[in-house]
Design a protein around this motif. Structure first.
Motif, PDB file in Angstrom:
ATOM      1  N   LEU A  66       3.379  21.003 -77.979  1.00 49.13           N
ATOM      2  CA  LEU A  66       1.988  20.896 -78.881  1.00 49.13           C
ATOM      3  C   LEU A  66       2.810  20.306 -79.748  1.00 49.13           C
ATOM      4  O   LEU A  66       2.460  20.219 -80.801  1.00 49.13           O
ATOM      5  CB  LEU A  66       0.831  21.456 -78.409  1.00 49.13           C
ATOM      6  CG  LEU A  66       0.711  21.059 -79.443  1.00 49.13           C
ATOM      7  CD1 LEU A  66      -0.497  19.827 -78.302  1.00 49.13           C
ATOM      8  CD2 LEU A  66      -1.478  22.391 -79.057  1.00 49.13           C
ATOM      9  N   VAL A  67       3.531  22.295 -80.395  1.00 49.89           N
ATOM     10  CA  VAL A  67       4.349  22.615 -81.579  1.00 49.89           C
ATOM     11  C   VAL A  67       5.036  21.405 -82.464  1.00 49.89           C
ATOM     12  O   VAL A  67       5.318  20.119 -83.145  1.00 49.89           O
ATOM     13  CB  VAL A  67       4.815  23.804 -81.995  1.00 49.89           C
ATOM     14  CG1 VAL A  67       5.421  23.630 -83.359  1.00 49.89           C
ATOM     15  CG2 VAL A  67       3.129  24.356 -81.876  1.00 49.89           C
ATOM     16  N   ARG A  68       6.195  20.487 -81.431  1.00 53.68           N
ATOM     17  CA  ARG A  68       6.456  19.489 -81.410  1.00 53.68           C
ATOM     18  C   ARG A  68       5.851  18.024 -81.477  1.00 53.68           C
ATOM     19  O   ARG A  68       6.355  17.425 -83.345  1.00 53.68           O
ATOM     20  CB  ARG A  68       7.480  19.705 -80.647  1.00 53.68           C
ATOM     21  CG  ARG A  68       9.151  18.592 -80.407  1.00 53.68           C
ATOM     22  CD  ARG A  68       9.821  18.532 -79.915  1.00 53.68           C
ATOM     23  NE  ARG A  68       9.344  18.507 -78.150  1.00 53.68           N
ATOM     24  CZ  ARG A  68       8.604  17.052 -77.951  1.00 53.68           C
ATOM     25  NH1 ARG A  68       9.375  16.000 -78.168  1.00 53.68           N
ATOM     26  NH2 ARG A  68       8.718  16.560 -76.434  1.00 53.68           N
ATOM     27  N   LEU A  69       4.844  18.599 -81.173  1.00 53.65           N
ATOM     28  CA  LEU A  69       4.190  17.044 -81.309  1.00 53.65           C
ATOM     29  C   LEU A  69       3.317  16.325 -82.682  1.00 53.65           C
ATOM     30  O   LEU A  69       3.630  15.918 -83.073  1.00 53.65           O
ATOM     31  CB  LEU A  69       3.486  16.593 -79.899  1.00 53.65           C
ATOM     32  CG  LEU A  69       3.432  16.097 -78.911  1.00 53.65           C
ATOM     33  CD1 LEU A  69       2.452  15.313 -77.824  1.00 53.65           C
ATOM     34  CD2 LEU A  69       4.728  15.127 -79.301  1.00 53.65           C
ATOM     35  N   ALA A  70       3.094  17.464 -82.963  1.00 50.31           N
ATOM     36  CA  ALA A  70       2.525  18.175 -83.808  1.00 50.31           C
ATOM     37  C   ALA A  70       3.358  17.873 -85.676  1.00 50.31           C
ATOM     38  O   ALA A  70       3.024  16.959 -86.508  1.00 50.31           O
ATOM     39  CB  ALA A  70       1.797  19.149 -84.443  1.00 50.31           C
ATOM     40  N   ARG A  71       4.396  18.331 -85.146  1.00 52.62           N
ATOM     41  CA  ARG A  71       5.769  17.970 -85.975  1.00 52.62           C
ATOM     42  C   ARG A  71       5.990  16.621 -86.145  1.00 52.62           C
ATOM     43  O   ARG A  71       5.830  15.680 -87.608  1.00 52.62           O
ATOM     44  CB  ARG A  71       7.378  19.108 -86.326  1.00 52.62           C
ATOM     45  CG  ARG A  71       6.641  19.886 -86.902  1.00 52.62           C
ATOM     46  CD  ARG A  71       7.541  20.573 -87.409  1.00 52.62           C
ATOM     47  NE  ARG A  71       8.783  20.254 -85.316  1.00 52.62           N
ATOM     48  CZ  ARG A  71       8.632  21.449 -84.680  1.00 52.62           C
ATOM     49  NH1 ARG A  71       8.506  22.987 -84.953  1.00 52.62           N
ATOM     50  NH2 ARG A  71       9.623  21.077 -83.683  1.00 52.62           N
ATOM     51  N   GLU A  72       5.690  14.979 -85.496  1.00 51.33           N
ATOM     52  CA  GLU A  72       6.945  14.302 -84.900  1.00 51.33           C
ATOM     53  C   GLU A  72       5.354  13.379 -85.175  1.00 51.33           C
ATOM     54  O   GLU A  72       5.441  12.203 -85.079  1.00 51.33           O
ATOM     55  CB  GLU A  72       6.838  14.052 -83.788  1.00 51.33           C
ATOM     56  CG  GLU A  72       7.998  14.977 -83.304  1.00 51.33           C
ATOM     57  CD  GLU A  72       8.757  14.822 -82.289  1.00 51.33           C
ATOM     58  OE1 GLU A  72       8.031  14.058 -81.015  1.00 51.33           O
ATOM     59  OE2 GLU A  72       9.908  15.798 -81.915  1.00 51.33           O
ATOM     60  N   CYS A  73       4.033  13.468 -84.563  1.00 52.39           N
ATOM     61  CA  CYS A  73       3.260  12.309 -84.677  1.00 52.39           C
ATOM     62  C   CYS A  73       1.691  12.900 -85.586  1.00 52.39           C
ATOM     63  O   CYS A  73       2.067  13.487 -86.272  1.00 52.39           O
ATOM     64  CB  CYS A  73       2.180  12.742 -83.568  1.00 52.39           C
ATOM     65  SG  CYS A  73       3.376  12.219 -81.549  1.00 52.39           S
ATOM     66  N   ASP A  74       1.192  11.750 -85.930  1.00 50.49           N
ATOM     67  CA  ASP A  74       0.031  11.853 -87.172  1.00 50.49           C
ATOM     68  C   ASP A  74      -0.978  12.777 -86.522  1.00 50.49           C
ATOM     69  O   ASP A  74      -2.506  13.577 -86.982  1.00 50.49           O
ATOM     70  CB  ASP A  74      -0.362  10.177 -87.634  1.00 50.49           C
ATOM     71  CG  ASP A  74       0.101   9.997 -87.889  1.00 50.49           C
ATOM     72  OD1 ASP A  74       1.318  10.174 -89.309  1.00 50.49           O
ATOM     73  OD2 ASP A  74       1.123   8.668 -87.597  1.00 50.49           O
ATOM     74  N   VAL A  75      -1.504  11.793 -84.599  1.00 52.75           N
ATOM     75  CA  VAL A  75      -2.389  13.101 -85.127  1.00 52.75           C
ATOM     76  C   VAL A  75      -2.274  12.775 -82.869  1.00 52.75           C
ATOM     77  O   VAL A  75      -0.863  12.317 -82.473  1.00 52.75           O
ATOM     78  CB  VAL A  75      -3.784  12.234 -84.454  1.00 52.75           C
ATOM     79  CG1 VAL A  75      -4.818  12.681 -83.308  1.00 52.75           C
ATOM     80  CG2 VAL A  75      -3.922  11.585 -85.325  1.00 52.75           C
ATOM     81  N   VAL A  76      -2.283  14.723 -82.361  1.00 52.91           N
ATOM     82  CA  VAL A  76      -1.547  14.895 -80.542  1.00 52.91           C
ATOM     83  C   VAL A  76      -3.507  14.717 -79.969  1.00 52.91           C
ATOM     84  O   VAL A  76      -3.895  15.351 -80.644  1.00 52.91           O
ATOM     85  CB  VAL A  76      -1.098  16.039 -81.055  1.00 52.91           C
ATOM     86  CG1 VAL A  76      -1.254  16.423 -79.365  1.00 52.91           C
ATOM     87  CG2 VAL A  76       0.094  15.616 -82.060  1.00 52.91           C
ATOM     88  N   LEU A  77      -2.839  13.843 -79.269  1.00 54.33           N
ATOM     89  CA  LEU A  77      -4.111  14.077 -77.988  1.00 54.33           C
ATOM     90  C   LEU A  77      -3.696  15.653 -76.967  1.00 54.33           C
ATOM     91  O   LEU A  77      -2.687  14.302 -75.965  1.00 54.33           O
ATOM     92  CB  LEU A  77      -4.053  12.543 -77.630  1.00 54.33           C
ATOM     93  CG  LEU A  77      -4.847  11.634 -78.435  1.00 54.33           C
ATOM     94  CD1 LEU A  77      -5.235  10.424 -77.762  1.00 54.33           C
ATOM     95  CD2 LEU A  77      -5.792  12.266 -79.217  1.00 54.33           C
ATOM     96  N   ILE A  78      -4.268  16.384 -76.677  1.00 61.40           N
ATOM     97  CA  ILE A  78      -3.801  16.808 -75.487  1.00 61.40           C
ATOM     98  C   ILE A  78      -4.582  16.849 -74.171  1.00 61.40           C
ATOM     99  O   ILE A  78      -5.556  17.195 -74.359  1.00 61.40           O
ATOM    100  CB  ILE A  78      -3.428  18.551 -75.799  1.00 61.40           C
ATOM    101  CG1 ILE A  78      -3.095  19.125 -74.492  1.00 61.40           C
ATOM    102  CG2 ILE A  78      -4.304  19.097 -76.427  1.00 61.40           C
ATOM    103  CD1 ILE A  78      -2.709  20.763 -74.424  1.00 61.40           C
ATOM    104  N   GLY A  79      -4.622  16.496 -73.289  1.00 61.50           N
ATOM    105  CA  GLY A  79      -4.844  15.874 -72.196  1.00 61.50           C
ATOM    106  C   GLY A  79      -5.333  17.517 -71.243  1.00 61.50           C
ATOM    107  O   GLY A  79      -4.675  18.387 -70.867  1.00 61.50           O
ATOM    108  N   ALA A  80      -6.859  17.535 -70.596  1.00 67.24           N
ATOM    109  CA  ALA A  80      -7.167  18.778 -70.116  1.00 67.24           C
ATOM    110  C   ALA A  80      -6.745  19.953 -70.673  1.00 67.24           C
ATOM    111  O   ALA A  80      -6.790  20.390 -71.685  1.00 67.24           O
ATOM    112  CB  ALA A  80      -6.611  18.123 -68.562  1.00 67.24           C
TER     113      ALA A  80
END
Length: 184
Positions: A66-80
C-alpha cells in the motif's frame, strides 16, 4: 488548450481466500472479480488502472504494498479487508502508514468503506461484497476521478411508483436495485 494527465489509480485486492484465476478456485477460495470491475470502471472514467494480483492476509505485506502504491499512484483502492474480521487489516494499515479519515459510511450497501490518506495520496478501502464495492466506487471513487480529469458526472433521475413496499431502517442512505419500466 487545457489538458489533464490521466490519473493513475492503484487497485490492490486483499485476502488469502481471493484467487487470481478460475483454475485456482477450490474449497474456501473466491475468484477475484472486484479488482477487474474497478479496472474497467477506472478506465471508463478516463483513468489508468494499475491493478495488482491479490495480496494475502499479511499485515506487513499489505502495508509495504500500500505504501509503495501510494508513492506511485494518484489514488489507491484497497479491496476488502474493511469489515470487522480478524484478518481485515485495511483500517489498521492506513492508521499506521498514514491518516485514517473515516471507517464506515451511512450507505447500504457499502457501509464498511474506509477513507484515508498516505502522504498526499487518497486511499479508499472498498468493501469486499461486489454490489457494495460497486456502490462505493460510484459514490466515492468516481467523483475523485471526475475532479482529477476535469469531467462532470451526469446522473439521470426519474420519478417512479414502486410496485411493492420497501422496508428501510432509515439509518442509512439505501441503494435499491430495481427494474424501471415505462407505462404507455
Amino acid at each position: 488548450i487545457e489538458v489533464y494527465q490521466k490519473p493513475v489509480i492503484g487497485i490492490m485486492p486483499t485476502g488469502s481466500e481471493i484467487v487470481e484465476h478460475a483454475r485456482d478456485v477450490g474449497v474456501g477460495a473466491i475468484l477475484d472479480s472486484n479488482s477487474w470491475m474497478f479496472q474497467g470502471l477506472v478506465e471508463e472514467a478516463g483513468g489508468v488502472a494499475k491493478r495488482l494480483a491479490p495480496i494475502p492476509d499479511d499485515f506487513d505485506l499489505i502495508e509495504q504494498t500500500l505504501v509503495r502504491l501510494a508513492r506511485e499512484c494518484d489514488v489507491v483502492l484497497i479491496g476488502a479487508g474493511s469489515s470487522a474480521g480478524s484478518k481485515d487489516f485495511t483500517r489498521a494499515v492506513i492508521e499506521k502508514a498514514g491518516r485514517l479519515i473515516l471507517h464506515g459510511v451511512a450507505i447500504k450497501p457499502g457501509k464498511p468503506t474506509v477513507l484515508g490518506v498516505i502522504g498526499e495520496t487518497p486511499i479508499i478501502g472498498m468493501p469486499g461484497y461486489p454490489v457494495s464495492a460497486f456502490v462505493s466506487f460510484r459514490e466515492f471513487v468516481e467523483p475523485v476521478l471526475a475532479t482529477l480529469t476535469g469531467q462532470t458526472i451526469k446522473r439521470q433521475f426519474h420519478t417512479a411508483t414502486l410496485t411493492q413496499d420497501i422496508v428501510s431502517s432509515l439509518k442509512h442512505k439505501e441503494y435499491i436495485r430495481l427494474n424501471l419500466g415505462f407505462l404507455h
